[in-house]
Enzyme design. Structure first.
Site, PDB file in Angstrom:
ATOM      1  CE  LYS A   1      55.690  46.362  -3.469  1.00  0.00           C
ATOM      2  NZ  LYS A   1      55.060  45.263  -4.145  1.00  0.00           N
TER       3      LYS A   1
ATOM      4  CD  GLN B   1      55.009  45.477  -7.908  1.00  0.00           C
ATOM      5  OE1 GLN B   1      55.611  45.189  -6.890  1.00  0.00           O
ATOM      6  NE2 GLN B   1      53.818  46.042  -7.872  1.00  0.00           N
TER       7      GLN B   1
ATOM      8  CG  ASP C   1      53.645  39.736  -2.906  1.00  0.00           C
ATOM      9  OD1 ASP C   1      53.223  40.699  -2.238  1.00  0.00           O
ATOM     10  OD2 ASP C   1      54.239  39.852  -3.991  1.00  0.00           O
TER      11      ASP C   1
HETATM   12  N1  LIG Z   1      53.809  41.425  -5.995  1.00  0.00           N
HETATM   13  C1  LIG Z   1      52.824  42.325  -5.812  1.00  0.00           C
HETATM   14  N2  LIG Z   1      52.333  42.992  -6.844  1.00  0.00           N
HETATM   15  C2  LIG Z   1      51.334  43.886  -6.642  1.00  0.00           C
HETATM   16  C3  LIG Z   1      50.843  44.154  -5.336  1.00  0.00           C
HETATM   17  C4  LIG Z   1      51.372  43.406  -4.266  1.00  0.00           C
HETATM   18  O1  LIG Z   1      50.954  43.542  -3.095  1.00  0.00           O
HETATM   19  N3  LIG Z   1      52.376  42.506  -4.536  1.00  0.00           N
HETATM   20  N4  LIG Z   1      49.871  45.140  -5.147  1.00  0.00           N
HETATM   21  C5  LIG Z   1      49.607  46.074  -6.228  1.00  0.00           C
HETATM   22  C6  LIG Z   1      50.602  47.166  -6.325  1.00  0.00           C
HETATM   23  N5  LIG Z   1      50.964  47.680  -5.039  1.00  0.00           N
HETATM   24  C7  LIG Z   1      52.099  47.263  -4.493  1.00  0.00           C
HETATM   25  O2  LIG Z   1      52.935  46.640  -5.037  1.00  0.00           O
HETATM   26  C8  LIG Z   1      50.094  48.611  -4.415  1.00  0.00           C
HETATM   27  C9  LIG Z   1      49.224  49.399  -5.138  1.00  0.00           C
HETATM   28  C10 LIG Z   1      48.401  50.336  -4.490  1.00  0.00           C
HETATM   29  C11 LIG Z   1      48.468  50.463  -3.135  1.00  0.00           C
HETATM   30  C12 LIG Z   1      47.608  51.447  -2.411  1.00  0.00           C
HETATM   31  O3  LIG Z   1      47.161  51.221  -1.330  1.00  0.00           O
HETATM   32  N6  LIG Z   1      47.402  52.585  -2.994  1.00  0.00           N
HETATM   33  C13 LIG Z   1      46.577  53.607  -2.398  1.00  0.00           C
HETATM   34  C14 LIG Z   1      47.262  54.943  -2.521  1.00  0.00           C
HETATM   35  C15 LIG Z   1      48.385  55.017  -1.556  1.00  0.00           C
HETATM   36  C16 LIG Z   1      49.101  56.355  -1.615  1.00  0.00           C
HETATM   37  O4  LIG Z   1      49.150  56.962  -2.691  1.00  0.00           O
HETATM   38  O5  LIG Z   1      49.605  56.787  -0.605  1.00  0.00           O
HETATM   39  C17 LIG Z   1      45.239  53.666  -3.109  1.00  0.00           C
HETATM   40  O6  LIG Z   1      45.122  53.101  -4.208  1.00  0.00           O
HETATM   41  O7  LIG Z   1      44.324  54.205  -2.520  1.00  0.00           O
HETATM   42  C18 LIG Z   1      49.315  49.659  -2.414  1.00  0.00           C
HETATM   43  C19 LIG Z   1      50.128  48.756  -3.052  1.00  0.00           C
HETATM   44  C20 LIG Z   1      49.627  45.342  -7.544  1.00  0.00           C
HETATM   45  N7  LIG Z   1      50.804  44.572  -7.683  1.00  0.00           N
END
Ligand SMILES: Nc1nc2c(c(=O)[nH]1)N[C@@H](CN(C=O)c1ccc(C(=O)N[C@@H](CCC(=O)O)C(=O)O)cc1)CN2
Length: 264
Positions: free
Chosen positions: A124, A168, A191
């Protein structure tokens, strides 16, 4: 039959849930899309990369259920779209700075030492840097008290150079997630997890100030690929607070029917 599947699972799980039920022009969006080698997305421009329904696949090995779904699905190049969006935001941030002298600022609060969370936070920060957004990071130890986190949230709520606040997730188990998310002022709740923003998302005629980013990203991908969704049926697999549930709420604005289900 179903027009779109948005899942927090693998394509093979999606295929178990819909062995026969997908239309030929179905769009399947899964968070962990692992395509078999012969159909893996390459660097083709996003708008032209379609695997036609019934496209011929190598005769051997035989098509598995997940390949069958992928063979009739549209492959969306998220990385390409992400770059487009970053370029657009970058231009907008520059214009804003020139016009009113304001640079947007994002504050991220990370509590604890989860490696995956640290990676997301780092990404981020990098994304902010790449488009000229200021980022402010607070990293607190895993044994921090809820009041410590609330103190930082309150400081960022009052700080005019901070326009967005992200806490997070997941938080360490001794911290009450709801109390923390409620403390973020809704004007800075980028968020979209504050109950008021989620509540507005669920109600007709009420606009949330922010929408959770993963479901919003999925809709954005469909829009940018010119995939018409009005009046179609959608199925969301998984109902987490972060992805599945807000995805279903957001999709019901556009779709004629949204089903929410959870794989075993
Ligand atoms: N405050 C927040 N915490 C968390 C969020 C959020 O949106 N806001 N989401 C998840 C963690 N996260 C971002 O923070 C997140 C996790 C996984 C992915 C995602 O799309 N992953 C893909 C792989 C992407 C890649 O490797 O290129 C997948 O799983 O297929 C996006 C965001 C929890 N906490």
């Amino acid at each position: 039959m179903t027009s779109m599947v948005l899942g927090e699972c693998s394509t093979s799980a999606a295929s178990r849930l819909f062995p026969m039920g997908l239309r030929k022009d179905a769009v399947v969006l899964v968070r962990r899309l692992s395509l078999p080698r012969h159909s893996r997305a390459s660097t083709d421009p996003p708008s032209r990369r379609t695997l036609a329904a019934g496209a011929s696949a190598p005769a051997s090995p035989p098509l598995s259920a997940s390949v069958a779904i992928e063979a009739c699905a549209k492959v969306i190049d998220g990385k390409h779209v992400a770059k487009q969006i970053r370029d657009e935001i970058s231009a907008e941030v520059s214009r804003m700075k020139e016009a009113i002298g304001v640079v947007p600022g994002l504050a991220v609060i990370l509590v604890g030492d989860r490696k995956d969370s640290a990676t997301y936070v780092r990404n981020k920060k990098k994304a902010c840097e790449s488009v000229g957004i200021n980022s402010f990071e607070v990293h607190l130890p895993a044994d921090s008290k809820e009041e410590d986190v609330l103190k930082f949230i309150s400081g960022f709520n009052d700080d005019p150079s901070v326009h967005g606040i992200l806490v997070q997730l997941p938080l360490p188990s001794h911290i009450n997630e709801q109390g923390i998310l409620n403390a973020v002022t809704i004007q800075k709740d980028v968020d979209g997890f504050h109950p008021l923003n989620i509540g507005r998302l669920a109600m007709r005629g009420r606009e949330p100030l922010f929408v959770p980013c993963t479901p919003k990203g999925c809709i954005e991908l469909l829009h940018r690929y010119g995939i018409g969704i009005k009046g179609k049926r959608a199925v969301v697999i998984g109902r987490s607070n972060i992805v599945g549930m807000p995805a279903a709420l957001l999709l019901q604005v556009y779709f004629y029917l949204v089903e929410l289900c959870c794989p075993p």
